[in-house]
Design an enzyme around this catalytic site. Structure first.
Site, PDB file in Angstrom:
ATOM      1  N   GLU A 262      66.746   1.164   2.107  1.00 16.97           N
ATOM      2  CA  GLU A 262      66.557   2.645   2.156  1.00 16.97           C
ATOM      3  C   GLU A 262      65.900   3.500   1.206  1.00 16.97           C
ATOM      4  O   GLU A 262      65.018   4.335   1.423  1.00 16.97           O
ATOM      5  CB  GLU A 262      68.151   3.032   2.571  1.00 16.97           C
ATOM      6  N   ASP A 263      66.324   3.006  -0.082  1.00 21.91           N
ATOM      7  CA  ASP A 263      65.940   3.830  -1.162  1.00 21.91           C
ATOM      8  C   ASP A 263      64.774   3.300  -2.006  1.00 21.91           C
ATOM      9  O   ASP A 263      64.517   4.136  -3.039  1.00 21.91           O
ATOM     10  CB  ASP A 263      67.115   4.083  -2.138  1.00 21.91           C
TER      11      ASP A 263
END
Ligand code: MN
Length: 501
Positions: free
Chosen positions: A75-76
């Protein structure tokens, strides 16, 4: 936390392959999150490591710990799922994807809608892989531990959400340790005044009682040794703040009515030694009438087992003694799977409906027949191996136990269980026979759909009713999948004077 520390937190040593997997993920995540910082100013990498540490302490398998280390990578950072799959295999990638999806909760509509949406996602994720939910719980615990770095409104929102969604799920999983800590952290933010009150109260009382608790431990150790009851551990335990607060509230804040402020916990090797130890405790200290609770013979609904007794301890002061086996202790603190299997065996019935009821807070009449739970039977034989091969164990939990079952939701968030291929008509009759009889159309995920459309797991189904139609359609018998719908359609048609062959 170093890699070595992370590995050593686990109750059982990892083998070479498992160690290598975790080591690789540790380095991979560290590199991927390089340069990112948390609100606290610490490197971001601290968060996945702490999340993995919570799960390592709980005795989860190396796949789970690996996925926890990687849980925010997809996600990051720039890392793709394909890369994770290539480096760590399909299973880890699948879990990381699940955790990421589960985290993408869209904030929309009223609070209640948000809540149901979360619950739905939790549920569906669990249907695919319980490890996804465990990682989310650990992730949330670490975020709650570091909540002080966020602005007050965010603190309130997150604490409320944690109390409403994560705490009940942790409770249901029987992870007392994690639940207790989450609850106390929520309590601190949601009700700071009472939190401080309880904190002060407990500190004072604990100091006062510590001395005689230590005395009781020494006396009991001696007595148990004399009677040759094997003991794994004896320790004092302070009550969690939130649970103490609830108890105080129930007793109009009279602290003198609370007998388990400080309890002594005796951990023994087996069930029979639990009862032996109980006998010795009662010989040494006079028990209080009506205060013996045998949760071994009658476990709590979430599977909690222990014997609790309140006695007049050293200097005649009242104290609680909890006695449990090592296995029960592990179950109560960390064990989810072991506890589920145990509950199933103990009650000799399906725990699935009960579990669902607890998760959704209401009874569901469509219980899964016992013979369909053969995989649970297989699992219980795995029991002893669980400790040795946690990875395989968790993998087997992934067996899609909802394979032949579909769970669909009403617009109110009720769960309706259907067999595979179930249609809106089956859904309607599962709600009520009148809903079935008057069904005219269906919205599946807010889209108009034919009444014979197969419903899929997680679908939101709304039945459109007509007032003037009195009888169901005979054609429905051609496609309905449930015996319930079939018999109700026939009954209504007969009642309406339609002849059936
Ligand atoms: Mn995270």
């Amino acid at each position: 936390m170093t890699l070595k520390e992370l590995l050593s937190l686990h109750p059982n040593p990892f083998d070479k392959e498992q160690t290598m997997r975790i080591t690789k993920a540790f380095a991979f995540a560290q590199e991927a999150h390089k340069g990112q910082l948390r609100k606290s100013g610490e490197p971001y990498f601290v968060h996945p490591v702490e999340t993995a540490a919570i799960l390592s302490r709980m005795g989860m398998g190396s796949i789970t710990i690996t996925a926890a280390l990687l849980h925010d990578v997809y996600e990051d950072t720039e890392v793709t799922l394909d890369e994770i799959r290539k480096e760590f295999g399909k299973e880890v990638a699948f879990i990381v994807e699940g955790v990421t999806k589960l985290g993408k909760v869209q904030l929309k509509g009223s609070d209640e809608e948000y809540y149901l949406e979360n619950l739905r996602k939790m549920f569906l994720a669990m249907a695919q892989d319980i490890r996804v939910v465990l990682i989310r719980l650990a992730d949330r615990l670490h975020n709650m531990r570091t909540l002080q770095f966020h602005p007050p409104e965010k603190q309130q929102r997150i604490a409320k959400e944690t109390m409403e969604i994560y705490v009940p799920i942790a409770n249901r999983f029987g992870i007392g340790e994690l639940r207790g800590e989450l609850e106390d952290l929520c309590f601190k933010y949601l009700d700071p005044k009472n939190y401080q009150l309880v904190e002060k109260l407990e500190e004072d009382l604990y100091r006062e009682r510590e001395q005689y608790v230590n005395l009781a431990i020494i006396e009991l150790k001696k007595e148990l040794k004399k009677k040759r009851v094997p003991v794994v551990d004896i320790h004092g335990r302070a009550k969690r703040y939130y649970s103490l607060f609830l108890k105080l509230k129930a007793h109009e804040m009279r602290i003198e009515d609370i007998y388990d402020l400080v309890a002594i916990r005796i951990i023994v090797p087996s069930i029979s030694s639990c009862y032996e130890a109980l006998g010795i405790v009662h010989q040494k200290y006079r028990p209080m009438i009506g205060r013996i609770k045998d949760y071994i013979s009658l476990p709590k609904p979430n599977g909690y087992r222990s014997i609790h007794t309140t006695v007049f301890g050293p200097k005649g002061k009242i104290m609680e003694v909890q006695i449990r086996s090592e296995r029960m202790h592990n179950e109560a603190e960390y064990g989810i799977a072991a506890h589920w299997i145990y509950a199933y065996r103990k009650e000799n019935k399906s725990w699935l409906p009960d579990w669902r009821q607890a998760l959704f807070g209401r009874d569901h009449s469509h219980k899964v027949p016992e013979d369909e739970l053969t995989w649970v039977r297989q699992l219980k034989d795995w029991n002893e191996e669980t400790q040795k091969a946690p990875d395989e164990f968790w993998q087997s939990l992934r067996i899609d136990f909802f394979k032949n079952h579909i769970f669909a939701f009403t617009p109110q968030g009720d769960v309706i269980e259907l067999p595979e291929g179930g249609t809106p008509i089956d859904f309607a009759y599962a709600i009520h026979s009148e809903v079935g009889d008057q069904a005219q159309g269906a919205l599946i995920n807010r889209k108009m759909s034919a009444l014979d459309t197969p419903i899929h797991n997680g679908d939101l189904v709304e039945i459109i009713l007509t007032k003037d139609k009195k009888l169901p359609s005979r054609d429905w018998l051609e496609f309905v999948k449930t015996a319930n719908a079939r018999s109700r359609i026939k009954a209504s048609l007969r009642k309406g004077g339609v002849e059936l062959i």
